[in-house]
Design an enzyme around this catalytic site. Structure first.
Site, PDB file in Angstrom:
ATOM      1  N   THR A 173      -6.470   0.168 -12.082  1.00 49.14           N
ATOM      2  CA  THR A 173      -5.433   0.642 -12.997  1.00 49.14           C
ATOM      3  C   THR A 173      -5.339  -0.291 -14.214  1.00 49.14           C
ATOM      4  O   THR A 173      -5.217   0.176 -15.352  1.00 49.14           O
ATOM      5  CB  THR A 173      -4.072   0.713 -12.272  1.00 49.14           C
ATOM      6  OG1 THR A 173      -4.246   1.538 -11.132  1.00 49.14           O
ATOM      7  CG2 THR A 173      -2.995   1.289 -13.152  1.00 49.14           C
ATOM      8  N   GLU A 225       4.473  -1.149  -7.414  1.00 49.35           N
ATOM      9  CA  GLU A 225       3.558  -0.748  -8.487  1.00 49.35           C
ATOM     10  C   GLU A 225       3.345  -1.876  -9.488  1.00 49.35           C
ATOM     11  O   GLU A 225       2.252  -2.039 -10.028  1.00 49.35           O
ATOM     12  CB  GLU A 225       4.094   0.497  -9.211  1.00 49.35           C
ATOM     13  CG  GLU A 225       4.148   1.742  -8.352  1.00 49.35           C
ATOM     14  CD  GLU A 225       2.761   2.225  -7.952  1.00 49.35           C
ATOM     15  OE1 GLU A 225       2.114   1.551  -7.135  1.00 49.35           O
ATOM     16  OE2 GLU A 225       2.322   3.272  -8.449  1.00 49.35           O
TER      17      GLU A 225
HETATM   18  P1  ADP Z   1      -4.036   3.664  -7.101  1.00 44.70           P
HETATM   19  O1  ADP Z   1      -4.436   4.083  -8.485  1.00 44.70           O
HETATM   20  O2  ADP Z   1      -4.744   4.469  -6.063  1.00 44.70           O
HETATM   21  O3  ADP Z   1      -2.553   3.569  -6.892  1.00 44.70           O
HETATM   22  P2  ADP Z   1      -4.132   0.957  -7.822  1.00 44.70           P
HETATM   23  O4  ADP Z   1      -5.385   0.468  -8.467  1.00 44.70           O
HETATM   24  O5  ADP Z   1      -2.933   1.227  -8.640  1.00 44.70           O
HETATM   25  O6  ADP Z   1      -4.543   2.197  -6.914  1.00 44.70           O
HETATM   26  O7  ADP Z   1      -3.639  -0.077  -6.718  1.00 44.70           O
HETATM   27  C1  ADP Z   1      -4.468  -0.651  -5.862  1.00 44.70           C
HETATM   28  C2  ADP Z   1      -4.280  -2.156  -5.940  1.00 44.70           C
HETATM   29  O8  ADP Z   1      -3.115  -2.527  -5.220  1.00 44.70           O
HETATM   30  C3  ADP Z   1      -5.454  -2.843  -5.292  1.00 44.70           C
HETATM   31  O9  ADP Z   1      -5.763  -4.000  -6.067  1.00 44.70           O
HETATM   32  C4  ADP Z   1      -4.918  -3.271  -3.950  1.00 44.70           C
HETATM   33  O10 ADP Z   1      -5.532  -4.443  -3.469  1.00 44.70           O
HETATM   34  C5  ADP Z   1      -3.431  -3.509  -4.220  1.00 44.70           C
HETATM   35  N1  ADP Z   1      -2.599  -3.272  -3.009  1.00 44.70           N
HETATM   36  C6  ADP Z   1      -1.774  -4.162  -2.423  1.00 44.70           C
HETATM   37  N2  ADP Z   1      -1.184  -3.614  -1.343  1.00 44.70           N
HETATM   38  C7  ADP Z   1      -1.649  -2.342  -1.226  1.00 44.70           C
HETATM   39  C8  ADP Z   1      -1.406  -1.293  -0.309  1.00 44.70           C
HETATM   40  N3  ADP Z   1      -0.592  -1.447   0.735  1.00 44.70           N
HETATM   41  N4  ADP Z   1      -2.030  -0.125  -0.513  1.00 44.70           N
HETATM   42  C9  ADP Z   1      -2.874   0.032  -1.564  1.00 44.70           C
HETATM   43  N5  ADP Z   1      -3.148  -0.923  -2.460  1.00 44.70           N
HETATM   44  C10 ADP Z   1      -2.536  -2.121  -2.308  1.00 44.70           C
END
Ligand code: ADP
Length: 308
Positions: free
Chosen positions: A181, A128
């Site tokens: 985020t 995260e």
């Molecule tokens: P969510 O709110 O759905 O958790 P976030 O915006 O927090 O989405 O996270 C997505 C970010 O994390 C994107 O920038 C994405 O490129 C990065 N990321 C890296 N690895 C992954 C993964 N395995 N799955 C999803 N997002 C990933």
């Protein structure tokens, strides 16, 4: 080679009155992952389907989370990770958390469970940190523990699993616009007026009491966010209309899922959840924005083994 295929669930974080501390786990939407132990002593992301995400271990949340686990284990581990994304990145229903939590849960399982599910939370939080710059636990904790979870403290980390009243059913609408985020965090103010803080912690206490006593009325009265939602909801088209329509159709509460753009409702019973989903659909159909709607009971188990 020892291998496991898992379901890594979507999660709703914040839940109105519980910014950064409350979360719950969903059942009908999640990623699939296959993890295989290898003799390579390397953590490799070998395949990603369903999304354009980095294969480099240090740029993918799954790789970063597993690296944190391996560092704590202090012995070499080789793992190949396949990620099949169904939860879109930036959707607000824990896309990054599903990968981080799923990866550490599966590796722990393949190694004979050297860590407890609670211990896995801090490894998954490193994923995260990569995704959003903030090592929050309110998506990875419900993915790992199942049900509703509550982060009592971040330092030291103290996470509790809360009861899940049996009749609760969630709906989530995901408008297909992306809110990062990090951007949604930038809109938040760093200081809170005491009056608002009092309202918020009153609601948080009420919501948690409602979960313990299965008091759906109390849950409904408590699902209110006077601090974050007023600032963030402007990023989500038709948020106020969706909320109005959901509540008048019988939802117990409605708010922003995670950092948006997804909007969640909690409902008493499947039938109400379906009616609420339909009412929200009617609103969104007029926006011209593509969207997905999910209806899910609360997943009290969390990550699940599909085959091993
Ligand atoms: P969510 O709110 O759905 O958790 P976030 O915006 O927090 O989405 O996270 C997505 C970010 O994390 C994107 O920038 C994405 O490129 C990065 N990321 C890296 N690895 C992954 C993964 N395995 N799955 C999803 N997002 C990933």
């Amino acid at each position: 080679m020892k291998s496991i295929r898992i379901f890594a669930p979507a999660t709703i974080a914040n839940l109105s009155c519980g910014f950064d501390v409350l979360g719950c786990c969903l059942d009908t939407i999640g990623d699939e992952m296959t993890l295989t132990l290898t003799a390579s002593n390397e953590i490799r992301i070998t395949k990603i389907t369903g999304a354009q995400l980095p294969l480099e271990t240090t740029k993918n949340v799954a790789g970063v989370a597993v690296n944190a686990l391996v560092a704590a284990l202090n012995q070499p581990v080789g793992v190949d990770i396949e990620i099949h994304k169904r939860i879109k990145a930036g959707s607000g229903i824990g896309s990054s958390a599903a990968s981080s939590a799923g990866a550490v849960w599966a590796v722990n399982h393949l190694l004979g469970n050297p860590f407890t599910p609670h211990e896995l939370i801090s490894f998954a939080m490193e994923g995260e940190r990569l995704a959003s710059g903030n090592a929050h636990a309110d998506n990875v904790a419900p993915a790992l523990l199942g049900g509703f979870t509550f982060v009592r403290s971040y330092a030291p980390l103290d996470v509790l699993k809360l009861p899940s009243p049996k009749e609760l059913v969630a709906t989530v609408i995901h408008p297909q616009i992306e809110i990062k985020t990090a951007d949604a965090r930038a809109i938040i103010k760093q200081n809170v007026a005491l009056k608002k803080a009092i309202t918020q912690w009153g609601n948080l206490g009420g919501f948690i009491s409602g979960l313990f006593t299965e008091d759906y009325n109390l849950i409904s009265r408590s699902l209110d966010d006077v601090i974050i939602e007023p600032l963030r909801s402007i990023l989500i088209p038709e948020f106020e209309t969706v909320k109005e329509v959901a509540l008048s159709t019988g939802a117990l509460g409605c708010g922003i899922s995670g950092s948006g753009p997804s909007i969640f409702t909690l409902n008493r019973g499947y039938q109400t959840a379906q009616q609420v989903a339909q009412a929200i659909k009617n609103v969104y159909q007029h926006t011209g924005i593509d969207f997905e709607i999910h209806i899910s009971k609360i997943n009290t188990q969390g990550i699940k083994t599909l085959s091993s």
